[in-house]
Enzyme design. Structure first.
Site, PDB file in Angstrom:
ATOM      1  N   GLY A 174       0.822  -1.193   0.000  1.00 46.52           N
ATOM      2  CA  GLY A 174       0.000   0.000   0.000  1.00 46.52           C
ATOM      3  C   GLY A 174       0.859   1.247   0.000  1.00 46.52           C
ATOM      4  N   CYS A 175       0.285   2.348   0.454  1.00 46.78           N
ATOM      5  CA  CYS A 175       1.000   3.628   0.482  1.00 46.78           C
ATOM      6  C   CYS A 175       2.321   3.488   1.222  1.00 46.78           C
ATOM      7  CB  CYS A 175       0.128   4.681   1.156  1.00 46.78           C
ATOM      8  SG  CYS A 175       0.943   6.282   1.328  1.00 46.78           S
ATOM      9  N   PHE A 176       3.413   3.906   0.581  1.00 50.76           N
ATOM     10  CA  PHE A 176       4.729   3.659   1.162  1.00 50.76           C
ATOM     11  C   PHE A 176       5.061   4.551   2.349  1.00 50.76           C
ATOM     12  CE2 PHE A 176       6.754   5.908  -2.838  1.00 50.76           C
ATOM     13  CZ  PHE A 176       6.138   7.111  -2.511  1.00 50.76           C
ATOM     14  N   TRP A 177       4.259   5.569   2.614  1.00 51.45           N
ATOM     15  CA  TRP A 177       4.532   6.418   3.776  1.00 51.45           C
ATOM     16  C   TRP A 177       4.433   5.609   5.073  1.00 51.45           C
ATOM     17  CZ3 TRP A 177       0.708  10.827   2.052  1.00 51.45           C
ATOM     18  CH2 TRP A 177       1.257  11.499   0.951  1.00 51.45           C
TER      19      TRP A 177
END
Length: 216
Positions: free
Chosen positions: A53-56
């Site tokens: 998912g979102c790499f943050w």
């Protein structure tokens, strides 16, 4: 002519992907949390790429693991060289948002990292993760050794049993070896949630425990 929406659920075929560029994106080569380099040869250390998912939020999951030397946010598994964030978000690069994890195998086992990976997201969602929809959010493990690849496949099968028992569908995680080129994301995306503590994190697991790496 295909619109951007055409690539939300489909990886672009050869000839459809954006051309990218030869020059790597500028990178401040120091990890904000531990001061280690983001890019290098990493002699004596192991590497793996995870997409969840979102790499943050994904990067934060791994920089907190003891034994991890460094982490970096980037793009992998697609066709466009040195893609930008906006290009990846268009779906026209084929990349998934990924985290490079460099770790000391004497301090943390690969199985422990796999457990962190599986439990930190829902690997049954295909081309999305929660409210984040698109091929760039697909689940992936890109391995750098044959041993990692075998362990990743075994962990998938073990976790599938637990997920099935809990009522979840089939795991859709892409597991590959050898790992593709990892293209580092823009500076602002590196250790994003350390720079922006109130920033968006859409990461959420299933609540199902993974039965590997328990003693790591």
């Amino acid at each position: 002519m295909l619109g951007i929406g055409a690539f939300k659920q489909r990886i672009p075929r050869p000839g459809e992907a954006l051309p990218g560029r030869e020059q790597a994106l500028p990178l401040h080569n120091t990890h904000l949390i531990n001061g280690h380099p983001l890019r290098g040869e990493f002699t004596g250390l192991a590497q793996v790429q995870f997409g969840l998912g979102c790499f943050w939020g994904a990067e934060r999951k791994f920089w907190k693991v003891p034994g991890v030397y460094t982490t970096a946010a980037g793009y992998a598994g697609g066709q466009t060289p040195n893609a930008t964030y906006s290009e990846v978000c268009s779906g026209q690069t084929g990349h998934t948002e990924a985290v490079l994890v460099v770790f000391d195998e004497q301090a943390v086992s690969f199985e422990h990292l796999l457990r962190t990976f599986w439990e930190s997201h829902d690997p049954t969602q295909g081309m999305q993760q929660g409210n984040d929809v698109g091929t760039q959010y697909r689940s992936a493990i890109y391995c750098t050794t044959q041993a990692q690849y075998a362990a990743a496949l075994a962990s998938r099968d073990a976790y599938q049993q637990q997920l099935t028992a809990a009522g979840y569908g089939a795991i859709t995680t892409e597991i590959g070896f050898p790992a593709p080129t990892f293209y580092y994301a823009e500076d602002d995306h590196q250790q994003y949630l350390a720079k922006h503590p109130n920033g968006y994190c859409g990461l959420g697991g299933t609540g199902v425990s993974c039965p590997i790496g328990l003693d790591a």
